[in-house]
Design a protein around this motif. Structure first.
Motif, mmCIF file in Angstrom:
data_model
loop_
_atom_site.group_PDB
_atom_site.id
_atom_site.type_symbol
_atom_site.label_atom_id
_atom_site.label_comp_id
_atom_site.label_asym_id
_atom_site.label_seq_id
_atom_site.Cartn_x
_atom_site.Cartn_y
_atom_site.Cartn_z
ATOM 1 N N LEU A 63 0.813 -1.215 0.000
ATOM 2 C CA LEU A 63 0.000 0.000 0.000
ATOM 3 C C LEU A 63 0.848 1.268 0.000
ATOM 4 C CD1 LEU A 63 -2.842 -0.927 2.521
ATOM 5 C CD2 LEU A 63 -3.081 -0.571 0.071
ATOM 6 N N PHE A 64 1.966 1.272 0.722
ATOM 7 C CA PHE A 64 2.703 2.508 0.944
ATOM 8 C C PHE A 64 4.091 2.551 0.313
ATOM 9 C CE2 PHE A 64 -0.235 2.253 4.556
ATOM 10 C CZ PHE A 64 -0.811 3.499 4.501
ATOM 11 N N HIS A 65 4.622 1.410 -0.119
ATOM 12 C CA HIS A 65 6.023 1.430 -0.558
ATOM 13 C C HIS A 65 6.243 0.560 -1.791
ATOM 14 C CE1 HIS A 65 10.182 2.503 0.197
ATOM 15 N NE2 HIS A 65 10.555 1.232 0.162
ATOM 16 N N ASN A 66 5.210 0.239 -2.509
ATOM 17 C CA ASN A 66 5.366 -0.667 -3.649
ATOM 18 C C ASN A 66 5.832 0.095 -4.892
ATOM 19 O OD1 ASN A 66 4.807 -3.604 -4.279
ATOM 20 N ND2 ASN A 66 3.760 -2.635 -5.998
ATOM 21 N N HIS A 67 6.579 -0.579 -5.736
ATOM 22 C CA HIS A 67 7.002 -0.022 -7.023
ATOM 23 C C HIS A 67 6.781 -1.078 -8.102
ATOM 24 C CE1 HIS A 67 9.174 2.507 -9.849
ATOM 25 N NE2 HIS A 67 9.822 1.420 -10.249
ATOM 26 N N PRO A 68 5.861 -0.830 -9.026
ATOM 27 C CA PRO A 68 5.065 0.399 -9.205
ATOM 28 C C PRO A 68 3.936 0.501 -8.187
ATOM 29 C CG PRO A 68 4.408 -1.255 -10.793
ATOM 30 C CD PRO A 68 5.591 -1.829 -10.079
ATOM 31 N N SER A 69 3.495 1.729 -7.970
ATOM 32 C CA SER A 69 2.464 1.966 -6.974
ATOM 33 C C SER A 69 1.141 1.334 -7.403
ATOM 34 C CB SER A 69 2.273 3.472 -6.770
ATOM 35 O OG SER A 69 1.168 3.723 -5.920
ATOM 36 N N VAL A 70 0.427 0.747 -6.432
ATOM 37 C CA VAL A 70 -0.862 0.129 -6.742
ATOM 38 C C VAL A 70 -1.946 1.180 -6.938
ATOM 39 C CG1 VAL A 70 -0.332 -2.005 -5.526
ATOM 40 C CG2 VAL A 70 -1.386 -0.108 -4.276
ATOM 41 N N HIS A 71 -1.659 2.427 -6.590
ATOM 42 C CA HIS A 71 -2.639 3.500 -6.757
ATOM 43 C C HIS A 71 -2.415 4.289 -8.030
ATOM 44 C CE1 HIS A 71 -3.577 2.515 -2.712
ATOM 45 N NE2 HIS A 71 -2.427 2.981 -2.248
ATOM 46 N N GLN A 72 -1.377 3.949 -8.799
ATOM 47 C CA GLN A 72 -1.021 4.713 -9.994
ATOM 48 C C GLN A 72 -1.796 4.201 -11.202
ATOM 49 O OE1 GLN A 72 3.137 4.570 -11.074
ATOM 50 N NE2 GLN A 72 3.213 6.784 -11.142
ATOM 51 N N THR A 73 -2.407 5.105 -11.930
ATOM 52 C CA THR A 73 -3.155 4.729 -13.129
ATOM 53 C C THR A 73 -2.194 4.452 -14.273
ATOM 54 O OG1 THR A 73 -4.965 6.131 -12.414
ATOM 55 C CG2 THR A 73 -4.972 5.426 -14.710
ATOM 56 N N ALA A 74 -2.366 3.315 -14.909
ATOM 57 C CA ALA A 74 -1.473 2.945 -16.006
ATOM 58 C C ALA A 74 -1.713 3.835 -17.217
ATOM 59 C CB ALA A 74 -1.693 1.482 -16.383
ATOM 60 N N ILE A 75 -0.643 4.123 -17.972
ATOM 61 C CA ILE A 75 -0.745 4.943 -19.176
ATOM 62 C C ILE A 75 -1.153 4.046 -20.336
ATOM 63 C CG2 ILE A 75 0.500 6.431 -20.764
ATOM 64 C CD1 ILE A 75 2.343 7.163 -18.470
ATOM 65 N N PRO A 76 -2.266 4.320 -20.992
ATOM 66 C CA PRO A 76 -2.697 3.440 -22.085
ATOM 67 C C PRO A 76 -1.775 3.571 -23.285
ATOM 68 C CG PRO A 76 -4.105 5.372 -21.962
ATOM 69 C CD PRO A 76 -3.192 5.432 -20.773
ATOM 70 N N SER A 77 -1.648 2.498 -24.019
ATOM 71 C CA SER A 77 -0.832 2.499 -25.237
ATOM 72 C C SER A 77 -1.737 2.304 -26.432
ATOM 73 C CB SER A 77 0.215 1.376 -25.178
ATOM 74 O OG SER A 77 -0.420 0.122 -25.029
#
Length: 326
Positions: free
Chosen positions: A109-123
């Motif tokens: 929740l707080f230290h993951n990479h990539p963040s689980v709260h980050q919206t992925a950039i569509p391709s």
């Protein structure tokens, strides 16, 4: 989470019970209990700040650093000192494996990479213009002679821009903790199914946090709902007896599992920060008029049935009110 009321209560009970027979293990159980109480307060404060960019140098980063540090120390005590010594204690063994998964849950929740709260950039794939039978994607436009090209090498004083690492990297390596967390939750759930009855509060606590982890971190609402539904069915089918205290814990956790299902179906996972004891936590049964009663509807499809009780051998229940079970 490791800071849930049920987990803290059982930690205190186990630590007190083995204080004379195994003071070394008891001391570490008390340490994890105290750490979880402190961590609970930090998680409550972090609930509203969970979307903060932790690469920035702000005052609130101290809160995140404290959460990561407490979780790291708790995980070390669980893995190195508690789990190796609880092989013969069934309930404490399941609780220890559940607490290990809880600390990894916090890392995700707080230290993951990539963040689980980050919206992925569509391709987007390149499109071709077939209206006239010509592939326009293969046609390169002529460069403008008045436009300059890239400057090589870079001018003096300029260096390639590097993405800053999270500020808590000095406390814990920056990596993807999802595989480790998923593996720990899977192992804890398997142990709970094999060693504890379907209505045991520790087993329900494992399933509740596992369902929350699936929704918040894996973004799998369907599997989260299935897990919560199966946990409630296991309570319905349980034949083992239980006392007043365990009955209250089971009733509260069944209600929370029902609310988890409702949030999953509505597409709202609530807070991405796991529930914890203390402020903002689920109240204990009988603590206030708003406490959910046992007869409260779960999932809108039925009510919690009569759970088996321990009898005193004479035919009447021991320490259990039959009026409350109806």
């Amino acid at each position: 989470m490791a800071t849930a009321d049920v987990d803290q209560k059982f930690l205190g009970q186990f630590a007190k019970r083995i204080n004379n027979s195994n003071p070394f293990l008891s001391s570490f159980l008390y340490k994890v209990l105290g750490l979880s109480v402190l961590l609970a307060k930090k998680l409550v404060r972090a609930r509203r700040l969970r979307k903060l960019d932790t690469t920035r140098d702000t005052k609130s980063l101290q809160l995140y650093h404290h959460i990561i540090w407490l979780s790291r120390e708790g995980l070390i005590m669980i893995e190195q000192f508690i789990i190796p010594m609880v092989s013969g204690m069934l309930e404490l063994k399941v609780l220890s494996y559940k607490l290990r998964a809880s600390f990894y849950h916090i890392f995700v929740l707080f230290h993951n990479h990539p963040s689980v709260h980050q919206t992925a950039i569509p391709s987007f794939a390149p499109t071709t213009n077939k209206s006239k039978g010509a592939d326009r994607t293969s046609i390169a436009s002529s460069p403008n002679p008045f436009e300059g090209g890239p400057v090589q090498p870079l001018p003096p004083g300029l260096s390639p821009v590097s993405i800053p690492k999270p500020s808590a990297a000095f406390l814990l390596p920056v990596t993807d903790y999802i595989p480790s967390a998923t593996s720990c939750f899977t192992e804890a759930a398997a142990l709970a199914d094999a060693l504890l009855s379907g209505s045991h509060p520790i087993r329900l606590s494992v399933k509740f946090e596992y369902a929350a982890y699936m929704f918040d971190c894996l973004h799998d609402a369907d599997e989260s709902t299935k897990l919560a539904q199966q946990a409630i069915k296991d309570v319905y089918n349980a034949q083992e007896g239980m006392d007043d205290d365990q009955f209250e814990d089971a009733a509260i956790l069944v209600h929370e599992l029902g609310m988890r299902i409702k949030r999953n179906r509505s597409g709202s996972g609530g807070s991405n920060t796991p529930k914890m004891g203390g402020e903002g936590s689920t109240p204990r049964a009988g603590s206030s008029p708003s406490t959910p009663r046992v007869s409260r509807t779960v999932r809108g499809e039925g009510i919690l049935p009569k759970l088996p009780v321990v009898t005193n051998g004479v035919g009447g229940p021991s320490g259990t009110s039959t009026e409350r079970l109806r």
